[in-house]
Design an enzyme around this catalytic site. Structure first.
Site, PDB file in Angstrom:
ATOM      1  N   ILE A  75      14.653  -8.817 -18.174  1.00 61.87           N
ATOM      2  CA  ILE A  75      14.936  -7.504 -19.104  1.00 61.87           C
ATOM      3  C   ILE A  75      16.123  -7.760 -19.695  1.00 61.87           C
ATOM      4  O   ILE A  75      17.269  -8.415 -19.455  1.00 61.87           O
ATOM      5  CB  ILE A  75      15.291  -6.193 -18.129  1.00 61.87           C
ATOM      6  CG1 ILE A  75      15.484  -5.062 -19.024  1.00 61.87           C
ATOM      7  CG2 ILE A  75      16.486  -6.548 -17.093  1.00 61.87           C
ATOM      8  CD1 ILE A  75      14.338  -4.526 -19.190  1.00 61.87           C
ATOM      9  N   ASP A 127      -3.020  -9.449   7.463  1.00 54.87           N
ATOM     10  CA  ASP A 127      -1.738  -9.293   8.304  1.00 54.87           C
ATOM     11  C   ASP A 127      -1.779  -7.949   9.206  1.00 54.87           C
ATOM     12  O   ASP A 127      -1.210  -7.642  10.124  1.00 54.87           O
ATOM     13  CB  ASP A 127      -0.720  -9.545   7.607  1.00 54.87           C
ATOM     14  CG  ASP A 127      -0.402  -8.765   6.237  1.00 54.87           C
ATOM     15  OD1 ASP A 127      -1.417  -8.004   5.763  1.00 54.87           O
ATOM     16  OD2 ASP A 127       0.592  -8.211   5.846  1.00 54.87           O
ATOM     17  N   CYS A 178       0.874  -1.293   0.103  1.00 58.37           N
ATOM     18  CA  CYS A 178       0.048   0.053   0.136  1.00 58.37           C
ATOM     19  C   CYS A 178       0.903   1.306  -0.071  1.00 58.37           C
ATOM     20  O   CYS A 178       2.176   1.233  -0.143  1.00 58.37           O
ATOM     21  CB  CYS A 178      -0.840   0.120   1.418  1.00 58.37           C
ATOM     22  SG  CYS A 178      -2.021  -1.594   1.627  1.00 58.37           S
TER      23      CYS A 178
END
EC number: 6.3.5.4
Length: 664
Positions: free
Chosen positions: A294, A100, A2
């Protein structure tokens, strides 16, 4: 994963406005685009932008305890939350979600700040105690997840990213010129400082308490190594035991980091570290794994052959993004918007492209191999320091400096002239082996050559009477001098480079730019503490780096992977900014007019370098780093000082849940 934001009134009669919390959240929408939550009372405003990975339907933040006296915001993952939840349930705690986040809150309710010692994860936490009118902020041990704060007009403002703090009208953005001296020494500004004046970073392994008008920061975890006397050679039996502990510890760290309610992928660079992680995932999951890599058009940087070899060996669904010079130049302004600090390498740009590939394939979580080089002695810098200490015992030896040729086997031409230059270069300060920064001094002195570009007028004491940052900003812990030379070098690398640059500019910021969470099994604190206790020879045996990990790799990987020479991850610089695909912004921002307007560098000195590269001259490594550093600083000035753009605040069209308490 977040993003978190918040404002807390520490003193005075300042009021927190909901509109400002909404604007702060809008600035970090990329960190958590799934849903938003806000808590407001008379003294605090808290906001969360959620990237839902655990408890997709029930884990929206902020979350409160049973009587709503504690409220939590949280960015990250605590991987042992199931075990902690079971323990807390036995202690009488009751849960309303399966997240959590709520486990952390109840753990704090039970143990206070000491709860941090029980967490196995990567996190930035904010807990508001309504009864005590106290704010608790905390960051994980190694600084995987970011957390910044500032104090202005009696208001403590904090956020996962600086741009959210700068969205508050009373906060003014100013680049601190003297911080550039740290950048052009250590490759990053050192915590708690940032490139922005007045804005601080909560250091890794620390927590902050704001209560009764005071703000204090305390350390709860620190790196530690055994004294040199106990870092002796390991017996065959001890080596076998250490290998078994490493295998078990890494297997468990991988298993914990596979906990998610969404699919989990893995980065595959073609090197030892990421290949071992991917192999352990396949062993554990027993199902098809998606890997991401990549590759580069430039053969000097491309490792696609080893990536494909490993992907075929494991049978993964392998996804690749190819980075051209033009791609790196094109995305670099966006890269700096997300790093929020100047950088000396272009390596974050391909990581930015890679995380976009992950997101485009519908993944939010990837496991990757960062940390192995630091904790198991994988960098050339560690071998270089060992060679120089050996040479220092006989500084006039003609044979000992020949080890440099073995160390830097990627140097294409080792003629007499080149060797004489390298010998003189590495002989500087050769016998000063008691210096605490012996292992890093050459690197730092070399990078400081870029000081010649800095504007001395900008570095002078500012109008507030402050002085430039002390370059001796590294704090050496008690017992540092008792550690082995390798342990000392590891400590410096972890403190000055791992968190401030590798896990930030090249890690969290590039992943979260596209809402992708990176997870790092090698940074499990139990594994870190195990590696720190290992005898030096199990990490660096002779000139063989990561000896114990390579031994483990023999049981998991094709021989071509675990026997290959290590190559540092880098990306093209000169051809990305100058040449046929040169972006317009490069010349504009490095022009004498733009340099003078920003006031951070000397226009004539910068112009000489620009003219040199524009004429087709090949820059040396230090000049390339200076070029990237100056260009990224100019981009930072443009995006954050000169023309700071804010998106619209969260609106009624966004999924926002608001909790209000004691608020008229």
């Amino acid at each position: 994963m977040c993003g978190v934001v918040g404002q807390v009134v520490v003193s005075g009669s300042t009021r927190v406005e909901e509109s400002e919390i909404r604007q702060m959240l809008a600035m970090i929408r990329h960190r958590g685009p799934d849903e938003f939550g806000i808590y407001l009372d008379q003294q605090v405003g808290l906001g969360n932008a959620r990237l839902s990975i655990i408890d997709l339907t029930g884990g929206q933040q902020p979350i409160s305890n049973a009587d709503d006296s504690l409220w939590i915001l949280y960015n990250g993952e605590v991987f042992n939350f199931l075990e902690l939840r079971s323990e807390l349930t036995q202690r009488g705690h009751r849960f309303k979600t399966h997240s959590d986040t709520e486990v952390i809150l109840h753990l704090f309710e039970e143990f206070g700040p000491a709860c941090l010692e029980r967490l196995n994860g990567q996190f930035a936490i904010a807990i508001w105690d309504r009864r005590r009118k106290a704010l608790f902020l905390a960051r994980d041990r190694l600084g995987v997840r970011p957390l910044f704060y500032t104090l202005v007009d009696g208001l403590l403002v904090f956020a996962s990213e600086v741009k959210a703090i700068l969205a508050v009208p009373r906060v003014t953005a100013r680049i601190r010129p003297s911080a550039l001296m740290q950048l052009f020494t250590f490759w990053s500004v050192q915590p708690p400082h940032t490139i922005f004046e007045g804005i601080q970073e909560l250091p890794p392994g620390c927590f902050l308490m704001a209560e009764s008008g005071t703000v204090t920061v305390q350390r709860y975890w620190e790196l530690d190594f055994p004294v040199a006397a106990s870092a002796s050679r390991a017996s065959h039996a001890a080596e076998a035991e250490a290998l078994d502990q490493l295998r078990q510890g890494l297997t468990d760290a991988v298993a914990l980091r596979l906990r998610a309610d969404v699919p989990v992928g893995a980065y595959l660079s073609g090197g030892l570290d990421s290949s071992i992680i991917a192999a352990l995932i396949r062993q554990r999951a027993g199902q098809r794994l998606t890997t991401f890599s990549i590759t580069f058009d430039d053969p000097d940087f491309d490792e696609s052959a080893y990536q494909l070899l490993m992907a075929r060996h494991l049978g993964t669904d392998h996804q690749v993004v190819r980075a051209t010079h033009a791609d790196i130049g094109r995305v670099f302004p966006d890269v700096i918007w997300h790093t929020e600090t100047p950088v000396l390498r272009t390596a974050p740009a391909p990581m930015f492209l890679l995380s976009k590939l992950v997101r485009d394939n519908g993944f939010k979580v990837v496991l990757t191999g960062e940390g192995a080089d630091e904790f198991l002695a994988g960098y050339d810098l560690f071998r270089e320091a060992k060679v120089r200490r050996f040479w220092a015992r006989q500084p006039d030896s003609l044979m000992r400096p020949l080890l440099l040729k073995r160390l830097y086997r990627f140097v294409s031409q080792w003629d007499d002239g080149a060797f004489a230059f390298q010998k003189a270069f590495f002989k500087r300060g050769l016998t000063e082996t008691d210096a605490p920064d012996y292992s890093h001094r050459i690197r730092w002195q070399t990078t400081r050559r870029a000081f010649r570009f800095l504007n001395p007028d900008a570095l002078a004491p500012d109008r507030m009477g402050t002085v430039p940052l002390d370059l001796g900003c590294i704090s050496y812990p008690a017992g540092f001098t008792d550690w082995s030379p390798l342990a000392q070098a590891q400590y410096l690398e972890i403190k000055t480079f791992l968190s401030p640059y590798l896990l930030s500019s090249q890690g969290d910021r590039m992943g979260m730019a596209h809402s992708v969470e990176g997870r790092f099994p090698f940074l499990d604190h139990r594994l870190v503490e195990l590696c720190n206790r290992l005898p030096d020879q199990l990490k660096l045996r002779g000139m063989t780096e990561k000896y114990l990990l390579k031994t483990l790799g023999q049981t998991l990987l094709p021989s071509e992977v675990f026997t290959r020479l290590k190559r540092p991850f880098r990306a093209p610089i000169q051809k990305s900014f100058f040449g046929e695909t040169s972006p317009d912004y490069v010349r504009d921002l490095l022009s004498p007019q733009a340099i003078a307007a920003a006031g951070l560098f000397q226009p004539k000195a910068v112009q000489l370098l620009v003219d040199k590269v524009a004429a087709g001259a090949r820059l040396g490594e230090t000049d390339e780093m200076a070029l990237v550093g100056m260009l990224s600083t100019q981009l930072l000035h443009q995006r954050f000082i000169q023309d700071f753009q804010m998106p619209p605040p969260l609106s009624s069209h966004d999924r926002v849940k608001i909790h209000r308490a004691d608020r008229p």
